[in-house]
Design a protein around this motif. Structure first.
Motif, PDB file in Angstrom:
ATOM      1  N   LYS A 104       0.841  -1.191   0.000  1.00  0.00           N
ATOM      2  CA  LYS A 104       0.000   0.000   0.000  1.00  0.00           C
ATOM      3  C   LYS A 104       0.877   1.243   0.000  1.00  0.00           C
ATOM      4  N   VAL A 105       0.414   2.303  -0.674  1.00  0.00           N
ATOM      5  CA  VAL A 105       1.174   3.534  -0.787  1.00  0.00           C
ATOM      6  C   VAL A 105       0.467   4.641  -0.018  1.00  0.00           C
ATOM      7  N   TYR A 106       1.227   5.343   0.809  1.00  0.00           N
ATOM      8  CA  TYR A 106       0.724   6.501   1.551  1.00  0.00           C
ATOM      9  C   TYR A 106       1.426   7.751   1.020  1.00  0.00           C
ATOM     10  N   ARG A 107       0.644   8.809   0.805  1.00  0.00           N
ATOM     11  CA  ARG A 107       1.206  10.054   0.286  1.00  0.00           C
ATOM     12  C   ARG A 107       1.112  11.137   1.355  1.00  0.00           C
ATOM     13  N   TYR A 108       2.252  11.769   1.632  1.00  0.00           N
ATOM     14  CA  TYR A 108       2.306  12.809   2.655  1.00  0.00           C
ATOM     15  C   TYR A 108       2.832  14.105   2.056  1.00  0.00           C
ATOM     16  N   SER A 109       2.306  15.203   2.543  1.00  0.00           N
ATOM     17  CA  SER A 109       2.873  16.502   2.231  1.00  0.00           C
ATOM     18  C   SER A 109       4.144  16.685   3.040  1.00  0.00           C
ATOM     19  N   ALA A 110       5.240  17.045   2.391  1.00  0.00           N
ATOM     20  CA  ALA A 110       6.492  17.291   3.101  1.00  0.00           C
ATOM     21  C   ALA A 110       6.494  18.665   3.750  1.00  0.00           C
ATOM     22  N   VAL A 111       5.470  19.457   3.477  1.00  0.00           N
ATOM     23  CA  VAL A 111       5.342  20.787   4.082  1.00  0.00           C
ATOM     24  C   VAL A 111       4.584  20.707   5.402  1.00  0.00           C
ATOM     25  N   SER A 112       3.444  19.999   5.375  1.00  0.00           N
ATOM     26  CA  SER A 112       2.607  19.916   6.580  1.00  0.00           C
ATOM     27  C   SER A 112       2.699  18.576   7.295  1.00  0.00           C
ATOM     28  N   GLY A 113       3.130  17.531   6.593  1.00  0.00           N
ATOM     29  CA  GLY A 113       3.181  16.199   7.169  1.00  0.00           C
ATOM     30  C   GLY A 113       1.859  15.473   7.142  1.00  0.00           C
ATOM     31  N   GLU A 114       0.844  16.078   6.550  1.00  0.00           N
ATOM     32  CA  GLU A 114      -0.485  15.472   6.518  1.00  0.00           C
ATOM     33  C   GLU A 114      -0.629  14.529   5.334  1.00  0.00           C
ATOM     34  N   LEU A 115      -1.501  13.541   5.504  1.00  0.00           N
ATOM     35  CA  LEU A 115      -1.825  12.646   4.393  1.00  0.00           C
ATOM     36  C   LEU A 115      -2.522  13.434   3.297  1.00  0.00           C
ATOM     37  N   LEU A 116      -2.160  13.151   2.067  1.00  0.00           N
ATOM     38  CA  LEU A 116      -2.768  13.855   0.939  1.00  0.00           C
ATOM     39  C   LEU A 116      -4.036  13.135   0.497  1.00  0.00           C
ATOM     40  N   PRO A 117      -5.147  13.837   0.355  1.00  0.00           N
ATOM     41  CA  PRO A 117      -6.379  13.199  -0.121  1.00  0.00           C
ATOM     42  C   PRO A 117      -6.307  12.959  -1.628  1.00  0.00           C
ATOM     43  N   GLU A 118      -7.071  11.994  -2.116  1.00  0.00           N
ATOM     44  CA  GLU A 118      -7.106  11.727  -3.545  1.00  0.00           C
ATOM     45  C   GLU A 118      -7.795  12.874  -4.279  1.00  0.00           C
ATOM     46  N   LEU A 119      -7.288  13.173  -5.460  1.00  0.00           N
ATOM     47  CA  LEU A 119      -7.822  14.265  -6.261  1.00  0.00           C
ATOM     48  C   LEU A 119      -9.043  13.800  -7.042  1.00  0.00           C
ATOM     49  N   ALA A 120      -9.939  14.725  -7.316  1.00  0.00           N
ATOM     50  CA  ALA A 120     -11.114  14.421  -8.120  1.00  0.00           C
ATOM     51  C   ALA A 120     -10.729  14.374  -9.599  1.00  0.00           C
ATOM     52  N   GLU A 121     -11.576  13.745 -10.397  1.00  0.00           N
ATOM     53  CA  GLU A 121     -11.271  13.581 -11.820  1.00  0.00           C
ATOM     54  C   GLU A 121     -11.031  14.899 -12.540  1.00  0.00           C
ATOM     55  N   PRO A 122     -11.829  15.967 -12.313  1.00  0.00           N
ATOM     56  CA  PRO A 122     -11.535  17.238 -13.009  1.00  0.00           C
ATOM     57  C   PRO A 122     -10.139  17.775 -12.699  1.00  0.00           C
ATOM     58  N   GLU A 123      -9.687  17.614 -11.447  1.00  0.00           N
ATOM     59  CA  GLU A 123      -8.340  18.066 -11.085  1.00  0.00           C
ATOM     60  C   GLU A 123      -7.275  17.224 -11.787  1.00  0.00           C
TER      61      GLU A 123
END
Length: 242
Positions: A97-116
């Motif tokens: 499993k892959v976890y994505r974190y912001s290196a600025v805030s340390g928070e987990l990144l939410p998945e982007l919507a299709e338009p984005e």
């Protein structure tokens, strides 16, 4: 002895002729195809990441995971004021499993919507085609089968039959696949003789045929030496005998 080498050489030649031809052909094709175009680097825009913005260290992120977790650097893309920007991000792989974190805030990144995702794909695309389709894949095709799912597959209507594979949380292009890459991958498969995963360079079939090709070459060298070795003339032989 030379009769044995001649027989060995002939039989190995009959067995190996097709694969040796494929080795030379595949090697030639792969050397002709420019590797930058194979990777699709000419079709995507690269954005530099300002890592001085990072306020969270990799160690802080890894503390939230097990000892077997691995971390890699990435970027979180955004489209603002008609400009593509990138902020630092971390990808953590743990138990498939892959976890994505912001290196600025340390928070987990939410998945982007299709338009984005569509907007970011178009912003990174430098080809001349239109966006045909966007699909979030839970099961990945063979051309990106070694990457962790899910990924967004973006298809473009261009002469390269280009497909971009985007990370669902960062919007970064993970891989570009084109017809040039597919041809390269096909000849790579023939070259390494891995007809299933196309990635195992140490498979038994390749080792067996490579060893046989070496024997074929060595036996040919022995036969060439026998054919072209210096021979004493009869006159010299008679002189020695006298």
């Amino acid at each position: 002895m030379f009769k044995f080498f001649r027989s060995l050489h002939n039989w190995l030649g009959l067995i190996l002729v097709v694969q040796i031809t494929l080795w030379f052909l595949s090697g030639l094709i792969m050397s002709i195809l420019p590797i930058e175009q194979v990777r699709g680097e000419h079709l995507r825009q690269f954005v530099s990441t300002q890592w001085q913005q990072a306020s969270v260290s990799p160690q802080q992120v890894l503390q939230q995971h097990g000892a077997k977790a691995s971390l890699s650097l990435s970027q979180q893309l955004s489209w603002q004021n008609d400009q593509l920007t990138a902020t630092p991000a971390y990808l953590v792989n743990e138990a498939t499993k892959v976890y994505r974190y912001s290196a600025v805030s340390g928070e987990l990144l939410p998945e982007l919507a299709e338009p984005e995702i569509r907007t970011l794909a178009l912003a990174q695309y430098q080809g001349d085609g239109e966006l045909l389709a966007a699909q979030l894949l839970q099961q990945l095709p063979q051309e990106v089968g070694h990457l962790p799912a899910p990924l967004w597959q973006i298809q473009f209507a261009d002469s390269n039959n280009s497909r971009f594979y985007l990370d669902p949380a960062t919007g970064a292009v993970m891989r570009v696949r084109t017809d040039n890459w597919r041809w390269f991958d096909f000849f790579w498969m023939l070259h390494i003789m891995d007809y299933q995963d196309r990635s195992n360079f140490n498979n038994p079939l390749l080792i067996t045929f490579s060893a046989s090709a070496l024997l074929f070459t060595l036996s040919g060298m022995v036969l060439l030496w026998r054919r072209f070795r210096p021979r004493r003339s009869k006159k010299a032989a008679l002189t020695i005998n006298d």
